[in-house]
Design a protein around this motif. Structure first.
Motif, short mmCIF file in Angstrom:
data_model
loop_
_atom_site.label_atom_id
_atom_site.label_comp_id
_atom_site.label_asym_id
_atom_site.label_seq_id
_atom_site.Cartn_x
_atom_site.Cartn_y
_atom_site.Cartn_z
N PRO A 1 0.66 -1.36 0.20
CA PRO A 1 0.07 0.03 0.06
C PRO A 1 1.06 1.02 -0.47
O PRO A 1 0.67 2.65 -0.09
CB PRO A 1 -0.99 -0.35 1.25
N ASP A 2 1.97 1.54 0.69
CA ASP A 2 3.14 2.38 0.60
C ASP A 2 2.96 2.60 -0.81
O ASP A 2 2.52 4.29 -1.29
CB ASP A 2 3.84 1.94 1.37
N THR A 3 4.05 2.19 -1.78
CA THR A 3 4.18 2.44 -2.89
C THR A 3 3.49 2.39 -3.63
O THR A 3 3.96 2.88 -5.39
CB THR A 3 5.58 1.24 -3.35
N THR A 4 1.78 1.83 -3.42
CA THR A 4 0.60 2.52 -4.58
C THR A 4 1.05 3.21 -5.39
O THR A 4 0.81 4.28 -4.55
CB THR A 4 -0.42 1.54 -3.70
N GLY A 5 0.90 3.08 -6.26
CA GLY A 5 0.96 4.77 -7.69
C GLY A 5 2.08 4.61 -8.16
O GLY A 5 2.12 5.35 -8.96
N GLY A 6 3.18 4.37 -7.74
CA GLY A 6 4.69 4.71 -7.90
C GLY A 6 5.19 5.82 -7.70
O GLY A 6 4.77 7.22 -7.96
N ALA A 7 6.84 6.25 -7.59
CA ALA A 7 7.62 6.57 -7.01
C ALA A 7 7.92 7.72 -8.37
O ALA A 7 9.53 7.75 -8.32
CB ALA A 7 7.86 6.95 -6.31
N LEU A 8 7.15 7.77 -9.48
CA LEU A 8 8.38 7.72 -10.48
C LEU A 8 7.23 9.29 -11.65
O LEU A 8 6.10 8.56 -12.15
CB LEU A 8 8.75 6.70 -11.92
N GLY A 9 7.77 10.32 -12.18
CA GLY A 9 6.26 10.32 -12.71
C GLY A 9 7.18 11.03 -14.06
O GLY A 9 8.00 11.00 -14.06
N CYS A 10 6.69 11.72 -15.49
CA CYS A 10 7.37 12.40 -16.50
C CYS A 10 5.83 12.71 -16.88
O CYS A 10 4.49 13.13 -17.39
CB CYS A 10 7.23 10.43 -17.55
N VAL A 11 6.37 13.84 -16.89
CA VAL A 11 5.67 15.63 -17.46
C VAL A 11 6.04 16.03 -18.93
O VAL A 11 7.49 15.92 -18.54
CB VAL A 11 5.60 16.33 -16.60
N PRO A 12 5.59 15.08 -19.96
CA PRO A 12 5.80 15.90 -21.57
C PRO A 12 6.10 17.40 -21.07
O PRO A 12 4.96 18.11 -20.92
CB PRO A 12 4.72 15.62 -22.13
N LEU A 13 7.54 17.78 -21.89
CA LEU A 13 7.58 19.23 -21.46
C LEU A 13 7.01 19.86 -23.48
O LEU A 13 7.02 19.22 -24.13
CB LEU A 13 8.20 19.36 -21.37
N GLU A 14 6.90 21.45 -23.92
CA GLU A 14 6.30 20.83 -24.91
C GLU A 14 7.66 20.69 -26.04
O GLU A 14 8.80 21.05 -25.78
CB GLU A 14 5.60 22.53 -25.18
#
Lengths: 1059, 445
Positions: free
Chosen positions: A226-239
């Motif tokens: 339950p702690d790590t649910t969702g995941g600690a890695l994100g990626c935001v596309p820039l223009e």
């Protein structure tokens, strides 16, 4: 720190992007005209999970599209306008490389926790681990804890220390009941010292209870994480900037994954080698706790990033052209379980915690409680995990727990309805639980993804409770990371990536529809590479172990980004390492769907024939790039009968070879079946379709088997840095050295010449003995005679007529029970019966007038031998507990009757065949135990056995002794009748014993061997000697054979002789 | 230990025991289950494993790996070896093996470049008879496969054979599958009926054609049966209603549609209401009836496409309904998916104008107060103005007007409006707007 995005650049804000979005958004509003049939059932799920292969071989349901669509006849499959819920064809996404690419150097600050490796279910192992590895905590902790706070000395009391003298006074004044053992305190103290490390301070019951609680928690943690649910890695596309695709990768790093990195990466999706450029420096924020979840979404002109730690949540904003800016931090009383950023309104997040409450957090304003549930939604799932997500309406939230998900309107307190529940309707299996829920706003404004440990569901919130689509994802551990990628065109599919924590599994699901058409899944589940399977380099075992350990840590996050032809997937492990992999769309699959952009993409299939011939030979060594893959496969297919196949097989990679060989076999089979012009078919699989009813099934191009050279280099660099770290550490560790030169000094100078000679002769005789494989006997050396303590005489049980002695003798022979029965007269009846039986037999025997004595002896030997060796053979004690009356041999038969007579002399006294006794083969043993051991050993030297085992050696033995076992036993019997005989042999036996000792002496004391004594008895040597030799050799030489012969014997306790 | 509670049916107070379904649910002890991994048995079981089991387990693992990576040919190779597991003597294991082989085999055939329809037929036939537990399911899948590959007659035959199949006690799963088999059987009857209908020249011929009528009867019996079961039956309902309408049985059709839409046992399916609405519209029902139908739909799905139609219906009706139109269109624009829809904004503007003329400004204010915060950050931010001034000036204009009507004059959003429309030739724009919305007065900027 350099800014994330170059500040000068202010290009037009993603014009095309937005247009696409607009169109999509509007299209999302239409609802499928027809949905696939589905049962709506009430009640809990009853389906028992039996296997994990449900995801294959099923169409689910079918329906017929519009009539006009059917008449169009665009593809063969929809001739009649029917379509299945699970489409078999889909886009073919081929990994560019067979392994993942380490995106960044390893996170050196992070050490892999080397805790107890056993599973939480292994309760005893954990207790053991605690006692063994944390003994300072488990034993005598109280004394250690309190010790420094008490002062036992009388002189002067230190500060913040309690003086024991005063304490005693106080206790005395209180008239407190004292410990009654105080007078014996000295003993108590000693016992304490003695038992300190045995008696644990924490009562085991309490400890076990606490540990159980902890393990239950850990198990849930392991199951659902339950702690790590969702995941600690994100990626935001820039223009897009100057034609470069840029994205901001957000990941944690550092020792406890507590420093947040915003890293601007450049994605190069070029045809040749797609790559991710990470040369920019990341922007780092150090946080107060480990990052558990990163949620990112693009709203309007800026990206919002939410970061969840255990008790803190923080929000960042990334505006185009500016560096990421922290907005606000909130703290929660209970552990936070979910944080999600609104995709609709800037600066809105939704937070859920273990208290059961969900809040709408608007940055800069107070938190508004959306919902609170103390219990689980639909049944008692015994879980405090709560999850909250946004939905198509900015004020309606999805509130989920392990049992299901509800849509909750934050504007009114009691307005909520079921979105999804674990139950029969969704076709759930029993024991299924929600793992993660995700609003798929980018893909479809009304779609939600819900994963369980068995399945993944797509739900349309306009049609709640009934899944629009369901997959069995077939993953080994529950998927707690999900990432969705929208379809880039009307004819392409939306992608869902599911990632599991435990086994680092990542799967790719594709689906389409949800607007005018109902949802259909495309292509079966596809598994992507995982870091733990990516170690392809040759390493030394210890390095390999280290690297494998590092790569096998659980996954911690998953994200992805895409272009038209490429899919970049990023994976984060709990060690803080980030890996990436690229997938390329194989465009031939677009033949099955009307894709306007297909011709432009159809590049590699067009160029494949040209490369075909040239690269066919070289491909085994350089199979890196995607374009080379097509010909590689073709080459293989052609090469099924050609010699070039062998060249390919010369590749060192065994796995690859195996696979190729197998595939080539498949091809042979296939070619037999298909009589069409397969030569041209293999040349261009896409252009010449196989004439089958379902139309051409495109041949899937194989993904490369070996990583490219560049990737190999990247990996070796990565591993180098990982391993260099341990090397450096190792050097700092010093071994303690112990000087042994003075200890081991040999003091030979004080010896005189005579001694020296003795040694010399001893050595030569020893080497002789070794050469001829004989034994070095003490008597044969010049060593001084040994000081032998004579063995006490045999205890004759008949001398001891008292009850106790008799009982002891009986119980020694295992007849304790029968002795008591005898004593108490309990076996009277059986005795009478036995007597009768015996008489009957005697009568019968008399009637037959046949003396079967000799026969009975033989069989009695085998019987007794097999039972318990000589002792029982000779004693014929039939009353032992374990013993039954197995056969009607006379020797055994008369046991019970003669028991009164035989009992006194039975178990202890050793009866030996006369021949053996005469040779002194049996030592006189002091105690029953030793005696038993002796005879156990000696039974192997009995002539019959020797005969079998060592035919060559024992010829002399046989000549001297009685010729047959039958005779031997007869003598034995006579021996029995004349026990006094044995006593006459005692002297001889002692001789034998002494020589036995001497036979072993030389090896113990090599200094005193007589040179001229023959070491080994030759043919003329007395029998005695040969027997000795055999006896002492027995353990090493005879055991296998004897054990084989003993196979059916009940295994006795291994007893040792006195020597 | 942790399941003790479940065993003894102890639940904390405050759980929603009042709902009728849950009490039934809770009788069953619930243990969280992990997927059963036949290809990877736990280490504890491995010591007892026989060689046969071990090799079949490893083989299964190999197949699984190959299939998950879409190496179909490799998987096919392994699968031929895996068929040995059918020799398993344990009944439960054998039936599982049957199902696995069926599933994996079909999937591999689907993707194998040289599979033929005959291969499928052979596999389906063998598997459905070796594991009777999955008979109905496999039959259904088989007929799906035949249908998708265009063999409607074979599919029909498969289904009718399966429909008459009986074997021992039916499990719940099997009975559901059998129901579906019946339903699809009827569906195919309808399909044949349709083909016959289209081959006929006139409607007169059709209605008198006996063969067609027999198909209609067959289909209607089975379809009627499945429709009474709660669930989503869009294709079946549509085909049944289509046939009923053809034979002029409007009452029955209406009854079916109303039951499908309003029966509480059925899931809330927006399509059910859409079908009813379309049916009513086809048969020229009075507007009040249409409105009441759409009202239910609005309650269920406020963001539905038909809401614009609903709104225009409301505007033509009596006072109370008129008042609702404002809520409907406001609700629609609450959804970000309608955010950039020009028609909706126009509709809102129109409704607001009508309300203002009717002196119902207070209603507008009331609705606005409810969603002021949301709308200001969702629709009327500066960035929205900038973006729309570049991409969609028409939308900008309408939104600006709405904003002004709502009393949001000084917003930064409006400045873009002034910028855009100020720069351009106002007259031209006015004409453009007039053309599009001739009813409305041109805006005075």
């Amino acid at each position: 720190m350099p800014g994330l995005v170059s500040a000068g650049a202010s290009p037009p804000i993603r014009v095309d992007h937005m247009d696409k979005m607009d169109k999509m958004d509007n299209r999302d509003n239409s609802f499928p005209a027809q949905l696939f049939p589905h049962f709506y059932l009430d009640g809990p799920p009853e389906l028992e999970p039996k296997h994990n292969f449900d995801g294959w071989g099923s169409y689910g349901q079918i329906l017929r599209g519009h009539a006009d669509l059917a008449q169009c006849g665009t593809e063969g499959a929809t001739l009649l306008g029917f379509k299945g819920q699970h489409k078999m064809e889909g886009e073919l996404w081929i990994p560019v490389e067979p392994v993942v690419t380490p995106l960044l150097p390893h996170n050196s600050a992070r050490k892999i926790p080397s805790g107890p490796p056993f599973s939480p279910d292994d309760f005893p192992e954990h207790m053991k681990h605690f006692y063994v590895h944390h003994c300072m905590d488990s034993f005598s902790t109280m004394g250690r804890l309190l010790g420094e706070h008490f002062n036992f000395r009388k002189d002067r009391s230190r500060k913040d220390c309690v003086s024991m003298g005063r304490m005693k006074n106080l206790v005395r004044r209180l008239k407190y009941k004292k410990c009654e053992f105080e007078h014996a305190s000295e003993y108590v103290h000693r016992y304490r010292r003695l038992l300190e490390d045995v008696i644990c301070d924490v009562p085991p019951g309490l400890l076990a209870e606490l540990l159980h609680e902890e393990l239950t928690f850990q198990r849930e943690q392991e199951q659902f994480s339950p702690d790590t649910t969702g995941g600690a890695l994100g990626c935001v596309p820039l223009e897009d900037f100057r034609g470069q695709r840029e994205a901001c990768l957000i990941y944690p790093r550092g020792e406890a994954l507590d420093s947040l990195n915003f890293h601007r990466v450049v994605l190069e999706f070029s045809e040749g080698k797609p790559s991710v450029d990470v040369s920019n420096e990341p922007l780092v924020y150090n946080l107060n706790g480990a990052v558990r979840q990163i949620s990112a979404a693009r709203v309007d002109d800026a990206a919002q990033v939410g970061v969840r730690s255990d008790y803190f949540c923080a929000a960042w904003a990334i505006k185009d052209g500016q560096r990421p800016r922290p907005l606000e931090v909130i703290q929660l009383k209970k552990r936070c379980t979910s944080l999600n950023v609104s995709p609709h309104v800037c600066g809105e997040l939704v937070v859920a915690s273990e208290s059961g409450a969900a809040y709408l957090w608007t940055v800069g304003k107070r938190m508004q409680k959306v919902r609170e549930e103390k219990s689980n939604l639909y049944f008692n799932g015994k879980s405090a995990w709560r999850w909250c997500e946004f939905s198509a309406h900015p004020r309606v939230m999805v509130f989920a727990d392990r049992t299901g998900a509800e849509l909750t309107d934050s504007r009114s307190s009691d307005c909520s309805h079921t979105l999804f529940r674990i139950g029969k309707t969704a076709g759930c299996k029993s024991g299924e639980r929600v793992i993660v829920s995700k609003y798929m706003g980018e893909v479809h404004a009304y779609h939600h993804l819900i994963t369980t440990q068995f399945s993944a569901y797509v739900l349309d919130e306009r049609m709640p409770s009934i899944p629009a689509l369901k997959w069995e994802h077939m993953m080994e551990s529950p998927p707690c990371f999900a990432q969705v990628l929208p379809a880039l065109g009307s004819s392409t599919t939306s992608k869902i990536l599911l990632g599991a924590r435990g086994a680092q599994e990542t799967v790719l699901l594709q689906y389409s529809g949800g607007r005018e058409q109902p949802c259909q899944s495309d292509s079966p589940v596809q598994k992507l590479c995982s870091p733990c399977e990516s170690l392809k380099l040759q390493l030394l075992p210890h390095e390999r172990h280290k690297a494998e350990k590092r790569l096998a840590v659980p996954a911690a996050g998953l994200t992805a980004t895409q272009s038209d032809d490429f899919l970049a997937v990023f994976q984060l492990t709990e060690a803080g390492d980030v890996f990436s992999q690229m997938l390329k769309l194989h465009s031939d699959s677009s033949g099955s769907r009307p894709d306007p952009s297909a011709p432009s993409r159809n590049v590699d299939s067009a160029e494949s024939p040209s490369i075909l011939n040239s690269s066919q030979q070289a491909q085994a060594s350089v199979p890196e790039e995607e374009p080379a893959e097509e010909p590689q496969q073709d080459g293989r297919r052609q090469g099924t009968s050609a010699p070039s196949d062998e060249e390919q097989l010369s590749d060192s990679d065994f796995e690859r070879e195996l696979r190729q060989r197998m595939l080539s076999q498949v091809e042979v089979v296939v070619n037999d079946v298909q009589d069409g012009p397969h030569a041209s078919d293999t040349e261009e699989p896409a252009s010449v379709p196989v004439p089958s009813i379902r139309g051409a099934r495109p041949v899937r191009p194989a993904c490369p088997e070996t990583p490219s050279e560049e990737l190999t280099l990247t990996w070796s660099r990565w591993l180098e840095s990982l391993l260099a770290e341990t090397l450096a550490k190792k050097r700092s560790l010093r071994h303690r050295k112990l000087e042994t030169s003075d200890v081991m000094q040999f003091k030979g100078h004080c010896k005189d010449r005579l001694e020296e000679d003795k040694f010399q002769s001893l050595r030569t005789s020893l080497t002789d003995a070794l050469k001829s494989k004989k034994l070095l006997v003490h008597g044969g050396t010049c060593l001084p005679a040994l000081d032998i303590t004579p063995v006490p005489g045999t205890v004759d049980a008949s001398d001891w007529q008292d009850d106790l002695s008799q009982r002891l003798s009986a119980s020694w022979a295992g007849g304790w029970r029968s002795w008591w029965e005898e004593k108490l007269g309990l076996n009277r009846d059986s005795k009478i019966q036995a007597l009768r039986r015996r008489r009957r037999q005697e009568k019968r025997a008399r009637a037959r007038t046949r003396v079967a004595l000799s026969g009975s002896f033989t069989s009695s030997v085998s019987y007794q031998d097999s039972l318990s060796g000589w002792s029982s053979a000779t004693s014929q004690c039939l009353g032992s507990d374990s013993e039954s009356f197995p056969n009607s041999q006379s020797a055994a038969e008369d046991g019970p009757l003669s028991e009164p007579e035989t009992l006194p002399r039975s178990p202890v006294v050793q009866r030996v065949p006369e021949s053996q006794a005469a040779e002194g083969s049996l030592p006189v043993v002091p105690s029953p135990r030793e005696e038993l051991g002796t005879c156990k050993r000696l039974e192997h030297v009995s002539p019959s056995q020797t005969q079998q085992d060592l035919p060559g050696k024992t010829s002399t033995v046989e000549a001297g002794s009685t010729s047959s076992p039958l005779m031997l036993l007869k003598q034995e019997l006579s021996n029995q009748l004349k026990p006094s005989l044995q006593q006459q042999r005692r002297q001889q036996q002692q001789d034998y014993l002494s020589s036995l000792f001497s036979s072993q002496e030389p090896s113990q004391d090599p200094g005193e061997v007589n040179d001229d004594t023959p070491l080994v008895s030759s043919g003329v040597a007395p029998l005695q000697r040969s027997r000795i030799t055999l006896a002492s050799q027995r353990p090493s030489q005879l055991r296998p054979a004897s054990q084989a012969s003993q196979a059916s014997q009940p295994q006795r306790k291994k007893s040792r002789m006195g020597f | 230990m942790d399941d003790l509670e479940a065993e003894f049916n102890i639940f904390p107070s405050g759980l929603n025991v009042d709902s009728s379904g849950s009490s039934e649910d809770e009788r069953i002890p619930r243990k969280i289950k992990s997927p059963i991994l036949l290809h990877a048995s736990p280490a504890s079981a491995r010591s007892k494993e026989s060689g046969f089991h071990k090799s079949s387990r490893l083989c299964l693992k190999a197949i699984r790996d190959a299939m998950l990576r879409h190496h179909w040919q490799e998987a096919a190779q392994y699968l031929s070896a895996y068929s040995q597991t059918l020799e398993e003597t344990t009944v439960s294991k054998q039936s599982v093996a049957c199902e696995i082989i069926w599933r994996l085999g079909t999937e591999i055939l689907q993707h194998h470049p040289n599979s033929q329809l005959d291969d499928f037929n052979v596999l389906y036939e063998q598997m459905k008879n070796s594991g009777v537990k999955n008979y109905a399911k496999i039959c259904l899948e088989h007929s799906f496969h035949l249908l998708l590959s265009g063999n409607i007659n074979d599919a029909k035959r498969q289904l009718s054979v399966a429909a008459s199949w009986r074997y021992g006690k039916q499990s719940v799963r099997q009975s559901l599958d059998l129901k579906l088999i019946h339903a699809y059987c009827g569906f195919l009857d309808y399909f044949i009926w349709c083909m016959k209908k289209s081959s006929m020249s006139t409607d007169e011929d059709c209605s008198s054609n006996r063969e067609m009528h027999s198909y209609f009867r067959q289909a209607s019996v089975t379809l009627q049966e499945v429709i009474t079961q709660p669930g989503v039956w869009d294709p079946f309902v549509l085909s049944y209603v289509d046939m009923l309408e053809f034979y002029n049985d409007q009452d029955e059709a209406l009854k079916v549609l109303q039951n499908y839409a309003y029966n509480k046992d059925y899931p809330s399916n927006p399509n059910a209401h859409v079908y009813l609405y379309q049916f009513l519209k086809r048969h020229e029902a009075p507007p009040a009836k249409l409105i009441s139908t759409l009202k239910v739909l609005h309650h269920l799905v406020p963001s539905h496409e038909l809401m614009l139609e609903y709104c225009s219906l409301l505007l033509t009706s009596v006072q109370e309904d008129l008042e609702e139109s404002l809520t409907v269109v406001f609700n629609l624009l609450d959804y970000p998916s309608w955010k950039y829809d020009l028609n909706t904004w126009n509709c809102l503007l129109k409704v607001m104008t009508i309300f203002k003329t009717k002196g119902l400004q207070h209603l507008i204010d009331k609705e606005w107060e409810k969603r002021k915060d949301l709308w200001l950050s969702m629709h009327f931010r500066e960035c929205h103005g900038r973006k729309e001034s570049e991409e969609n000036t028409e939308l900008l204009l309408v939104k600006a007007k709405v904003a002004k009507r709502l009393g949001q004059h000084g917003r930064s959003y409006n400045k873009f409006n002034t910028e855009v429309w100020g720069r351009c030739n106002v007259k031209e724009k006015k004409q453009q707007v007039c053309k599009k919305r001739s009813k409305k007065k041109p805006n005075s900027i």
